[in-house]
Design an enzyme around this catalytic site. Sequence first.
Site, PDB file in Angstrom:
ATOM      1  N   HIS A   1       0.854  -1.188   0.000  1.00  0.00           N
ATOM      2  CA  HIS A   1       0.000   0.000   0.000  1.00  0.00           C
ATOM      3  C   HIS A   1       0.897   1.248   0.000  1.00  0.00           C
ATOM      4  O   HIS A   1       1.960   1.237   0.621  1.00  0.00           O
ATOM      5  CB  HIS A   1      -0.907  -0.021   1.239  1.00  0.00           C
ATOM      6  CG  HIS A   1      -1.947   1.041   1.196  1.00  0.00           C
ATOM      7  ND1 HIS A   1      -1.686   2.335   1.556  1.00  0.00           N
ATOM      8  CD2 HIS A   1      -3.248   1.005   0.804  1.00  0.00           C
ATOM      9  CE1 HIS A   1      -2.790   3.058   1.386  1.00  0.00           C
ATOM     10  NE2 HIS A   1      -3.756   2.269   0.934  1.00  0.00           N
TER      11      HIS A   1
ATOM     12  N   GLU B   1      -3.805   2.175  -7.461  1.00  0.00           N
ATOM     13  CA  GLU B   1      -4.203   3.332  -6.660  1.00  0.00           C
ATOM     14  C   GLU B   1      -3.224   4.469  -6.931  1.00  0.00           C
ATOM     15  O   GLU B   1      -2.120   4.482  -6.357  1.00  0.00           O
ATOM     16  CB  GLU B   1      -4.153   2.996  -5.167  1.00  0.00           C
ATOM     17  CG  GLU B   1      -5.091   1.894  -4.751  1.00  0.00           C
ATOM     18  CD  GLU B   1      -5.349   1.925  -3.242  1.00  0.00           C
ATOM     19  OE1 GLU B   1      -6.489   2.145  -2.861  1.00  0.00           O
ATOM     20  OE2 GLU B   1      -4.392   1.762  -2.471  1.00  0.00           O
TER      21      GLU B   1
HETATM   22  P1  PGA Z   1      -9.270   6.195   0.221  1.00  0.00           P
HETATM   23  O1  PGA Z   1      -8.129   5.108   0.504  1.00  0.00           O
HETATM   24  O2  PGA Z   1     -10.448   5.452  -0.347  1.00  0.00           O
HETATM   25  O3  PGA Z   1      -9.552   6.796   1.555  1.00  0.00           O
HETATM   26  O4  PGA Z   1      -8.699   7.162  -0.746  1.00  0.00           O
HETATM   27  C1  PGA Z   1      -7.869   4.089  -0.406  1.00  0.00           C
HETATM   28  C2  PGA Z   1      -6.691   3.304   0.069  1.00  0.00           C
HETATM   29  O5  PGA Z   1      -5.824   3.893   0.738  1.00  0.00           O
HETATM   30  O6  PGA Z   1      -6.599   2.106  -0.166  1.00  0.00           O
END
Ligand code: PGA
Length: 263
Positions: free
Chosen positions: A96, A168
Amino acid sequence: MTDRKILLVGNWKMHLNVQQSSLLVHRLHERIRIRRDIELVLAPSMLSLQPMSVQIDRRKFRLAAQNAYHKDEGTCTGEVSFTMLQDLVHYVIIGHSERRIYFGETLEVVRDKVAAALRNDITPIICIGETEVEHKAGETRQVLHDQIVTALSNVTSSQVKELVIAYEPVWAISTFGGTLAKPSDVQETLNFIRAQVKDLYGPSAAKAFRLLYGGSVDNQIVRGYLELEGCDGALIGSASLNYEKFSGICDAAYRLQTERGEQ
Ligand code: PGA
């Protein structure tokens, strides 16, 4: 019913103690219906995993850890291994951006954690994504390429088919600014990621592995991402801590699957 499930993963990050986690699960359980074409995964803190494993209806929810250590056991004070999590979770989130940025996880650490997850029969959810600086410098593809190639360097093609990659963009995550990414831009990047896996493992592996989107996804906007071609679901941070928002996300996925089933 469509043959492809939607996977929704709620990453609770370092929020909610054991009692609060239990309350949220209870509320979600009341609001959410079981559907075989939707898979729901909750990633609470390490402490909540054990009590939640007893509490959850396993037909409705699966569990993920947010992190684990790449060695199976040993003199590693303070760490929890994939081996220890084996009976508790289906998934572990690996790499992450908060771990890469705040805890200095390198490409090689992520690679070793992916190998440890697979060795312990846990499905990795490998997070990849470029920072805002890299995005603005036009380096997104290079960054993703390096993250993918390294993370998968010890992975066989049959293992690749089982794993999950979550794209992401760091700048889209609420922690790092939360600028919404346009679904059309995300589509291009998802295509690029599948093409990378295809180059490494061939077309059937590229089709089989599951690809999620994450970054400020909530109940209002989730559909725009779930509709993208080759998008198998979403990784949800802050909205997953709110049972109305998270169950709203599930409802949006239900509607989409129902429409797909009718087509
Ligand atoms: P968020 O986080 O939906 O709060 O942007 C996503 C993540 O960190 O996996």
